[in-house]
Enzyme design. Structure first.
Site, PDB file in Angstrom:
ATOM      1  N   GLN A   1      18.239  44.009  59.037  1.00 15.79           N
ATOM      2  CA  GLN A   1      18.114  45.282  59.734  1.00 15.79           C
ATOM      3  C   GLN A   1      19.386  45.659  60.455  1.00 15.79           C
ATOM      4  OE1 GLN A   1      16.014  44.524  63.849  1.00 15.79           O
ATOM      5  NE2 GLN A   1      14.984  43.234  62.310  1.00 15.79           N
TER       6      GLN A   1
ATOM      7  N   ARG B   1      15.325  48.917  58.184  1.00 16.61           N
ATOM      8  CA  ARG B   1      15.088  47.641  57.489  1.00 16.61           C
ATOM      9  C   ARG B   1      15.437  47.740  56.003  1.00 16.61           C
ATOM     10  NH1 ARG B   1      10.604  48.807  60.588  1.00 16.61           N
ATOM     11  NH2 ARG B   1      10.229  47.405  62.357  1.00 16.61           N
TER      12      ARG B   1
ATOM     13  N   LYS C   1       7.362  45.769  55.722  1.00 16.86           N
ATOM     14  CA  LYS C   1       7.342  47.084  56.355  1.00 16.86           C
ATOM     15  C   LYS C   1       8.216  48.077  55.582  1.00 16.86           C
ATOM     16  CE  LYS C   1       6.552  45.220  61.008  1.00 16.86           C
ATOM     17  NZ  LYS C   1       7.077  45.135  62.386  1.00 16.86           N
TER      18      LYS C   1
ATOM     19  N   HIS D   1      20.318  48.690  63.852  1.00 15.59           N
ATOM     20  CA  HIS D   1      19.787  49.698  64.775  1.00 15.59           C
ATOM     21  C   HIS D   1      20.761  50.870  64.827  1.00 15.59           C
ATOM     22  CE1 HIS D   1      16.961  46.625  65.823  1.00 15.59           C
ATOM     23  NE2 HIS D   1      17.896  45.859  66.345  1.00 15.59           N
TER      24      HIS D   1
ATOM     25  N   HIS E   1      21.979  42.488  60.866  1.00 15.09           N
ATOM     26  CA  HIS E   1      21.600  41.167  61.345  1.00 15.09           C
ATOM     27  C   HIS E   1      20.179  40.842  60.890  1.00 15.09           C
ATOM     28  CE1 HIS E   1      20.163  44.031  64.378  1.00 15.09           C
ATOM     29  NE2 HIS E   1      19.202  43.159  64.678  1.00 15.09           N
TER      30      HIS E   1
ATOM     31  N   SER F   1      13.164  40.975  59.570  1.00 15.87           N
ATOM     32  CA  SER F   1      13.792  41.781  58.526  1.00 15.87           C
ATOM     33  C   SER F   1      15.307  41.838  58.672  1.00 15.87           C
ATOM     34  CB  SER F   1      13.226  43.204  58.563  1.00 15.87           C
ATOM     35  OG  SER F   1      13.373  43.767  59.843  1.00 15.87           O
TER      36      SER F   1
ATOM     37  N   GLU G   1      21.827  45.424  71.305  1.00 11.96           N
ATOM     38  CA  GLU G   1      20.979  44.373  71.857  1.00 11.96           C
ATOM     39  C   GLU G   1      21.735  43.058  71.986  1.00 11.96           C
ATOM     40  OE1 GLU G   1      17.755  44.430  69.022  1.00 11.96           O
ATOM     41  OE2 GLU G   1      18.584  42.762  67.891  1.00 11.96           O
TER      42      GLU G   1
ATOM     43  N   LYS H   1      20.200  51.397  70.041  1.00 13.55           N
ATOM     44  CA  LYS H   1      19.566  50.128  70.386  1.00 13.55           C
ATOM     45  C   LYS H   1      20.543  48.953  70.264  1.00 13.55           C
ATOM     46  CE  LYS H   1      15.438  47.370  69.261  1.00 13.55           C
ATOM     47  NZ  LYS H   1      14.444  47.088  68.221  1.00 13.55           N
TER      48      LYS H   1
END
Length: 457
Positions: A108, A311, A317, A110, A292, A106, A135, A133
């Site tokens: 998205q 998302r 989802k 964070h 991203h 997706s 990453e 989050k």
């Protein structure tokens, strides 16, 4: 006596639709050596993510005792150090993963720590953690993804040459954006940059609030452009200096993404975001609130221990468009600024030159305290790397070759897919015992080491 702080872990794998199928999935291959004894790879099943850590959604276990790693580190604080335990609530501060991506994840972002707490309190079903989050992604195989907003001149170019994109955002929004950023696309003046970000926010919000009917009509036109004229897709003869370097590649990706997610807004978000390709060993870092999407490839991923995702496209989802458009930083930059360049890892010693020639140990060190990752390649049999004890916990996974790992009196065999927990302050030695290159990735938290680097020590 306390147990030797070396545990072989049993790790679980998630099966999501976007995962690579059967034995094509690195996550599945590694899981076959580290998951439950009754796990076997099904040839028609997608395998997406191998999880390594203490996160409750898929906690790792000590292979020997079948106790969860979370139970063990909470019972024996010394395994992760008192400081790490107190700062992160008795849990590992990072979650380590292997992702195997067949179709796009997706679009998205964070949430940062403050927003994560707010979203979790409001909607714990869709936002299961109250943690941020950030990453990091390290490619194991060639990787494609979208990361951060493109330079403004590129977005302006696509607005001019991709007619269905302009139709979706609307002529007024497109004109306002172009007039605002014209001549100041690369300005470093903070006031100008902020004005550009606000213009980008307005334009992107207009796109993301397009109606399903208008997206479907625009997608039909976009895909026809990509299929009918791939060599000149998204180009203009009047402004060749801003044309994409590989129009046919963009056309092919456009068709591929629409095949995976027909009539999805993500096909148009593509023109706002940097398209990034990573070769094995290359990495990028995503701060909280960075937009991203991953498109294809096998990667090592390390993040703060959280499962929060906002998302807005390429997904069946829950989508939260309003939260996404409000939370983004709208920073824009070339993709080179998103990539993370590794450096030599300072706390490992390779053995005698006769064995270590061409062997390496490199460090991926993002600007956060929760995690770093070291990648070690031992090129020939007998080559060793000795890691100094650090002030926090580590998790090690082997992605190629065979060897052994030693802490104090305890030595364990290592094969592709084997995962180990290494406790705080433990000196760790890995050695290549096979004929091929022995490759490991070690995720770790070293609060003292981070402080030393910040202070220039």
């Amino acid at each position: 006596m306390p147990p030797v702080p070396l545990l072989r872990l049993q790790c679980g794998v998630n099966s999501y639709d976007w995962g690579k199928v059967g034995h094509e999935s690195a996550a599945a291959k590694y899981a076959a050596t580290t998951a439950t004894p009754d796990f076997s790879i099904q040839s028609d099943k997608p395998y997406a993510e191998l999880w390594m850590g203490t996160h409750p959604s898929l906690p790792s276990k000590d292979l020997e005792t079948q106790r969860t790693l979370l139970d063990m580190v909470q019972d024996n604080q010394a395994l992760i150090s008192q400081e790490v335990s107190e700062r992160y609530g008795g849990k590992l501060p990072f979650l380590f993963k292997v992702l195997s991506i067949r179709k796009a994840l997706s679009i998205q972002a964070h949430p940062n720590k403050k927003l994560a707490e707010k979203l979790h309190a409001r909607d714990p079903r869709n936002y299961p953690d109250d943690n941020h989050k950030p990453e990091m992604t390290i490619a194991i195989t060639p990787f494609e993804g979208l990361c951060g907003f493109r330079p403004l001149a590129e977005i302006t170019h696509f607005l001019k040459v991709v007619a269905p994109l302009r139709q979706l955002v609307g002529e007024q929004a497109a004109n306002e954006f172009e007039n605002t950023v014209k001549g100041s696309e690369e300005s470093e003046d903070p006031a100008v940059t902020e004005k550009n970000k606000q213009a980008l926010r307005t334009l992107f919000t207009s796109l993301m609030r397009s109606s399903p009917e208008s997206i479907e009509a625009a997608t039909k036109e976009l895909v026809a452009m990509a299929q009918n004229s791939p060599e000149t897709f998204a180009t203009s003869s009047s402004t060749p200096e801003t044309n994409p370097t590989n129009p046919a590649e963009l056309a092919a990706i456009t068709v591929r993404l629409n095949g995976q997610f027909p009539n999805d807004i993500g096909s148009f978000v593509f023109f706002f975001l940097n398209f990034v390709k990573l070769e094995p060993g290359e990495a990028m870092f995503l701060k909280a609130d960075d937009i991203h999407a991953y498109i294809s490839g096998d990667i090592i991923e390390c993040m703060a221990s959280s499962d929060n995702v906002v998302r807005a496209g390429f997904t069946p989802k829950f989508k939260d468009v309003d939260t996404l458009v409000d939370m983004l930083t709208y920073s824009y930059a070339p993709i080179a600024e998103q990539k993370l360049e590794p450096t030599d890892y300072p706390y490992a010693v390779l053995n005698a030159p006769a064995y270590s020639s061409a062997s390496s140990c490199i460090l991926y060190d993002p600007p956060i305290e929760e995690f770093s990752v070291a990648k070690t390649d031992l090129k020939r049999q007998g080559a060793k790397a000795t890691f100094d004890g650090i002030s926090g916990p580590s998790i090690v996974i082997c992605t190629a070759g065979a060897g052994k790992i030693t802490i104090g009196p305890k030595t364990e065999e290592v094969k592709e897919g084997y995962v180990f927990f290494v406790g705080a302050n433990a000196e760790c030695i890995i050695e290549n015992t096979g004929e091929d290159i022995f490759t490991t990735f070690k995720a770790f938290c070293d609060l003292t080491g981070k402080e030393d680097m910040v202070n220039g020590n």
